[in-house]
Design a protein around this motif. Structure first.
Motif, PDB file in Angstrom:
ATOM      1  N   LEU A 143       0.590  -1.048  -0.238  1.00 29.07           N
ATOM      2  CA  LEU A 143       0.158   0.127  -0.012  1.00 29.07           C
ATOM      3  C   LEU A 143       0.870   1.442   0.077  1.00 29.07           C
ATOM      4  O   LEU A 143       1.807   1.337   0.853  1.00 29.07           O
ATOM      5  N   GLU A 144       0.663   2.402  -1.005  1.00 30.13           N
ATOM      6  CA  GLU A 144       1.254   3.642  -1.442  1.00 30.13           C
ATOM      7  C   GLU A 144       0.280   4.724  -0.220  1.00 30.13           C
ATOM      8  O   GLU A 144      -0.532   4.729  -1.386  1.00 30.13           O
ATOM      9  N   THR A 145       1.047   5.687  -0.589  1.00 29.90           N
ATOM     10  CA  THR A 145       0.818   7.328  -1.040  1.00 29.90           C
ATOM     11  C   THR A 145       0.619   7.414  -2.088  1.00 29.90           C
ATOM     12  O   THR A 145       1.076   6.874  -2.867  1.00 29.90           O
ATOM     13  N   ALA A 146       0.073   8.353  -2.569  1.00 31.20           N
ATOM     14  CA  ALA A 146       0.021   9.156  -4.131  1.00 31.20           C
ATOM     15  C   ALA A 146       1.939   9.467  -3.921  1.00 31.20           C
ATOM     16  O   ALA A 146       2.089   9.275  -5.622  1.00 31.20           O
ATOM     17  N   ASP A 147       2.113   9.721  -3.414  1.00 38.66           N
ATOM     18  CA  ASP A 147       3.923   9.999  -4.391  1.00 38.66           C
ATOM     19  C   ASP A 147       4.420   8.639  -3.345  1.00 38.66           C
ATOM     20  O   ASP A 147       5.883   8.808  -3.423  1.00 38.66           O
ATOM     21  N   ARG A 148       4.427   7.750  -3.985  1.00 41.23           N
ATOM     22  CA  ARG A 148       4.913   6.323  -3.889  1.00 41.23           C
ATOM     23  C   ARG A 148       5.302   5.665  -2.014  1.00 41.23           C
ATOM     24  O   ARG A 148       6.469   5.290  -2.548  1.00 41.23           O
ATOM     25  N   GLU A 149       5.403   6.067  -1.587  1.00 45.10           N
ATOM     26  CA  GLU A 149       5.675   5.883   0.055  1.00 45.10           C
ATOM     27  C   GLU A 149       4.792   5.125   0.922  1.00 45.10           C
ATOM     28  O   GLU A 149       3.385   5.187   0.623  1.00 45.10           O
ATOM     29  N   GLY A 150       5.564   3.865   1.241  1.00 37.40           N
ATOM     30  CA  GLY A 150       4.632   2.962   1.462  1.00 37.40           C
ATOM     31  C   GLY A 150       4.675   3.223   3.032  1.00 37.40           C
ATOM     32  O   GLY A 150       4.619   4.241   3.759  1.00 37.40           O
ATOM     33  N   MET A 151       3.198   2.773   3.483  1.00 34.10           N
ATOM     34  CA  MET A 151       1.990   2.755   3.813  1.00 34.10           C
ATOM     35  C   MET A 151       1.531   1.599   4.559  1.00 34.10           C
ATOM     36  O   MET A 151       0.705   1.315   5.630  1.00 34.10           O
ATOM     37  N   GLY A 152       1.772   1.065   4.391  1.00 33.67           N
ATOM     38  CA  GLY A 152       1.372  -0.960   4.498  1.00 33.67           C
ATOM     39  C   GLY A 152       1.234  -1.861   3.642  1.00 33.67           C
ATOM     40  O   GLY A 152       2.070  -1.583   2.738  1.00 33.67           O
ATOM     41  N   ILE A 153       0.772  -3.504   4.211  1.00 31.85           N
ATOM     42  CA  ILE A 153       0.723  -4.266   3.133  1.00 31.85           C
ATOM     43  C   ILE A 153      -0.975  -4.831   3.350  1.00 31.85           C
ATOM     44  O   ILE A 153      -1.302  -3.733   4.255  1.00 31.85           O
ATOM     45  N   ARG A 154      -1.252  -4.890   2.227  1.00 30.32           N
ATOM     46  CA  ARG A 154      -3.423  -5.528   2.246  1.00 30.32           C
ATOM     47  C   ARG A 154      -2.746  -6.976   1.958  1.00 30.32           C
ATOM     48  O   ARG A 154      -2.308  -7.301   1.216  1.00 30.32           O
ATOM     49  N   VAL A 155      -3.695  -8.264   3.217  1.00 29.78           N
ATOM     50  CA  VAL A 155      -3.100  -9.155   2.922  1.00 29.78           C
ATOM     51  C   VAL A 155      -4.338  -9.393   3.130  1.00 29.78           C
ATOM     52  O   VAL A 155      -5.318  -9.304   3.244  1.00 29.78           O
ATOM     53  N   TRP A 156      -4.472 -11.129   1.826  1.00 30.09           N
ATOM     54  CA  TRP A 156      -5.728 -11.824   1.417  1.00 30.09           C
ATOM     55  C   TRP A 156      -5.709 -12.952   2.885  1.00 30.09           C
ATOM     56  O   TRP A 156      -4.220 -13.797   2.725  1.00 30.09           O
ATOM     57  N   LEU A 157      -6.822 -13.014   3.534  1.00 25.73           N
ATOM     58  CA  LEU A 157      -6.728 -13.931   4.577  1.00 25.73           C
ATOM     59  C   LEU A 157      -7.989 -15.530   3.742  1.00 25.73           C
ATOM     60  O   LEU A 157      -9.061 -14.870   3.388  1.00 25.73           O
ATOM     61  N   GLY A 158      -8.395 -15.976   4.005  1.00 20.83           N
ATOM     62  CA  GLY A 158      -8.657 -17.044   3.704  1.00 20.83           C
ATOM     63  C   GLY A 158      -8.950 -17.628   4.982  1.00 20.83           C
ATOM     64  O   GLY A 158      -8.825 -17.786   5.682  1.00 20.83           O
ATOM     65  N   GLN A 159     -11.002 -18.467   4.969  1.00 18.18           N
ATOM     66  CA  GLN A 159     -11.568 -19.366   5.870  1.00 18.18           C
ATOM     67  C   GLN A 159     -10.460 -20.475   6.839  1.00 18.18           C
ATOM     68  O   GLN A 159     -11.090 -20.428   8.038  1.00 18.18           O
ATOM     69  N   LYS A 160      -9.475 -20.548   6.086  1.00 22.44           N
ATOM     70  CA  LYS A 160      -8.569 -21.710   6.657  1.00 22.44           C
ATOM     71  C   LYS A 160      -6.969 -20.725   7.101  1.00 22.44           C
ATOM     72  O   LYS A 160      -6.273 -21.863   8.337  1.00 22.44           O
ATOM     73  N   ASP A 161      -7.080 -19.631   7.136  1.00 23.42           N
ATOM     74  CA  ASP A 161      -6.340 -19.216   7.813  1.00 23.42           C
ATOM     75  C   ASP A 161      -6.925 -18.601   9.116  1.00 23.42           C
ATOM     76  O   ASP A 161      -7.538 -18.122   9.245  1.00 23.42           O
TER      77      ASP A 161
END
Length: 478
Positions: A143-161
Motif C-alpha cells: 500500500l502506497e501514498t500518492a507519492d509512492r511512500e509505503g504505508m503498509g500492506i494488504r493481506v488476503w486471508l481465507g477461512q482456513k487462515d
C-alpha cells in the motif's frame, strides 16, 4: 471490450490454484522484522478478531498442553468486566455534545462499573500457521501514498487462515464473554441473573430500561467497528516455536512489585478510597516497598498490606478484585469509622510503632476489620455490637506485654494467674487447625504474629471478642 474480457479469462483449475474464495478477508497491516523474523502488526475490530482466531492449546499424546496454560474462567470474567468498563467509557467520550437521556444512562452505567483515567488492552500475540515460513504462502499487496511512500500492506486471508493465539487466551475468552453478554441483552432485553452477570445491575427486576438498552447496543456496535484489538502476528511458526514464544513472553518480563502496581491503579474503588481518604487524608502513612524493617520503622504501612486489610473490611475477602463501586460506596462510612478508631490506638502510626503496639501488624488489623464487617454488613449485623467494638478498641491493651496475645505459649497456671482461663471458650478447638499464632520474644519484649494470616486473624478476632465481651462465634459448641 470483448477482447479485454477474453484476456481476463482463466481456466477453472488456474483459479482454484490461486486458493481464493468468496469469503476472503482483507487485512491491512504493517510488515515488521522481529529479531530476524517477519511479523505483521495489525488492528482488527474486536468482534472480527474473535471470529478469526482460536487458542493454540492442542494437547500432546500424554494430555499436556502444547502451547498454553489452563484457562482461568474467573480471570477471564474479570477482564470481561474491564472491557465492558472500557466500552461504556467509549460511548461517553464519543458523544461529548449529547446531553440528553441517553447520555444520562451512559453516565449512570459508568458510575456502576467504575471510572478510571485510561483503559486499554495490550496487544495479542498470535501465529498464522498457514502463512508459511516468514509469510511465504500469503498473498499480499504493498500500500502506497500518492507519492509512492509505503504505508503498509494488504493481506488476503481465507477461512482456513486462523490466528492461533499464543499470548492472550484470557483476553480472547473475555471478548467472547462480552460479545455473548451484549448479544443476550440485545435479543432478550433482560440482564442475566445477578450472580451470572458481567454488569453489577444489583436489581431483582432484570428488564433492561430503554435508555440503558440503547447504550448496550452502542457498546455492541463498538465491538464490530471502532473498538479494535492490536495484534502482533507471527508467521508460520511450528508447535515447538509457539511453545518457546509463549515461554519467553510470559517468563522473561520482570514482575512489578505489588505495592507499586497498586499505587498506579486508580480504577479500583477500594484502592481509590485508600489513596484519596487514608493516604491523602493523612490517616495512614504509606511506604514505597512491600518489606518493612522493625528496627527502622516510621509507623508506615505497605500499600499491599493496606489493600489486604481493606479487602477484609469492605468486601470480606482477601483481595479487592471484586470491588465494584456499587458495592463499595455504601460501605465507605463504616470503613472511615474503622480507620478513625484504629488511628486512636496508642502508638499506632508513630515512629517505632511496631515496637510499641501489636496493632501496627497487619494481621491484627485484619482481625478487627473482619469483626467490623461481620457487625456492620454480615448475616448477624448489629449496630450496637459495632459501636461496642469500635469504641472499645481505643481503650483496649494492644501492647506487646498483654499476655492474651501469647495465650498458646502459656501454661495452665499462667493462664489462671493472668485471668485468661475463660478465654478457652472463645477459641477454636485445639484438635483442628493451625494454632501457631506467633512468638513472644522475651529478650526484645516483642510479640510477632506469624505469616499465615488466614489461620491467625480469626483467632485474634476471638481474643478481641472475649476481651470486649462480644458474642462468642463458637457458642454452639458449648
Amino acid at each position: 471490450m470483448v477482447q479485454n474480457v477474453q484476456e481476463g479469462i482463466s481456466s477453472l483449475s488456474d483459479l482454484i490454484t490461486r486458493k481464493g474464495d468468496t469469503s476472503e478477508l482483507q487485512l491491512k497491516a504493517f510488515l515488521c522484522n522481529n529479531l530476524g523474523r517477519n511479523t505483521l502488526l495489525a488492528k482488527v475490530p474486536m468482534y472480527e478478531f474473535y471470529r478469526m482466531s482460536e487458542v493454540a492449546n492442542e494437547r500432546s499424546e500424554d494430555g499436556t498442553p502444547v502451547a498454553q496454560r489452563k484457562l482461568d474462567i474467573k480471570h477471564a470474567a474479570e477482564l470481561a468486566r474491564y472491557i465492558i468498563k472500557g466500552l461504556i467509557s467509549a460511548t461517553v467520550e464519543l458523544n461529548p455534545s449529547d446531553d440528553g437521556p441517553i447520555m444520562k444512562a451512559r453516565k449512570r452505567l459508568q458510575e456502576l462499573v467504575g471510572k478510571q483515567p485510561y483503559l486499554a488492552l495490550q496487544p495479542i500475540v498470535a501465529n498464522l500457521r498457514t502463512a508459511g515460513r516468514n509469510g511465504s504462502n500469503l498473498r499480499a499487496q504493498q500500500l502506497e501514498t500518492a507519492d509512492r511512500e509505503g504505508m503498509g500492506i494488504r493481506v488476503w486471508l481465507g477461512q482456513k487462515d486462523i490466528m492461533w493465539v499464543v499470548d492472550g487466551q484470557h483476553r480472547r475468552k473475555a471478548i467472547q464473554m462480552v460479545i455473548e453478554f451484549l448479544e443476550e441483552i440485545r435479543i432478550d432485553q433482560k440482564y442475566p441473573p445477578k450472580k451470572q452477570s458481567l454488569f453489577p445491575h444489583n436489581r431483582d427486576e432484570r428488564i433492561v430500561p430503554h435508555d440503558e438498552l440503547a447504550v448496550w447496543i452502542e457498546c455492541y456496535e463498538l465491538t464490530r467497528g471502532d473498538c479494535t484489538v492490536s495484534m502482533d502476528i507471527h508467521l508460520g511458526l511450528n508447535i515447538i516455536e509457539e511453545r518457546q514464544l509463549f515461554h519467553d513472553l510470559n517468563n522473561l518480563a520482570k514482575k512489578v512489585e505489588k505495592s507499586l502496581a497498586l499505587e498506579f491503579d486508580s480504577s479500583n474503588a477500594v484502592n481509590a478510597f485508600i489513596k484519596d481518604e487514608l493516604i491523602d487524608g493523612g490517616l495512614i502513612n504509606v511506604s514505597m516497598g512491600d518489606k518493612l524493617d522493625w528496627e527502622d520503622d516510621d509507623g508506615s504501612f505497605s500499600r499491599k498490606d493496606l489493600v489486604a486489610v481493606n479487602a477484609h473490611l469492605i468486601l470480606n475477602k482477601s483481595n479487592i478484585n471484586s470491588a465494584a463501586p456499587a458495592i463499595v460506596q455504601p460501605r465507605l462510612p463504616i470503613a472511615r469509622r474503622y480507620w478513625q478508631s484504629v488511628a486512636q490506638i496508642p502508638g499506632f502510626g508513630e515512629n517505632g510503632a511496631r515496637r510499641l503496639t501489636v496493632s501496627a501488624q497487619s494481621v491484627l488489623l485484619k482481625a478487627i476489620a473482619k469483626l467490623t464487617y461481620d457487625f456492620a454488613f454480615g448475616r448477624q449485623a448489629d449496630i450496637n455490637l459495632l459501636d461496642k467494638l469500635l469504641d472499645g478498641i481505643t481503650d483496649m491493651d494492644f501492647s506487646h506485654d498483654n499476655p492474651m496475645w501469647r495465650y498458646y505459649q502459656l501454661t495452665e497456671d499462667e493462664l489462671k494467674r493472668y485471668g485468661l482461663d475463660s478465654l478457652t471458650e472463645y477459641l477454636p478447638d485445639n484438635a483442628t487447625g493451625n494454632r501457631d499464632v506467633g512468638n513472644f520474644d522475651s529478650e526484645t519484649g516483642w510479640m510477632r504474629f506469624g505469616a499465615k494470616h488466614n489461620d491467625i486473624y480469626p483467632i485474634i478476632g476471638d481474643m478481641i471478642r472475649w476481651k470486649l465481651r462480644l458474642p462468642n462465634r463458637h457458642e454452639s459448641r458449648l
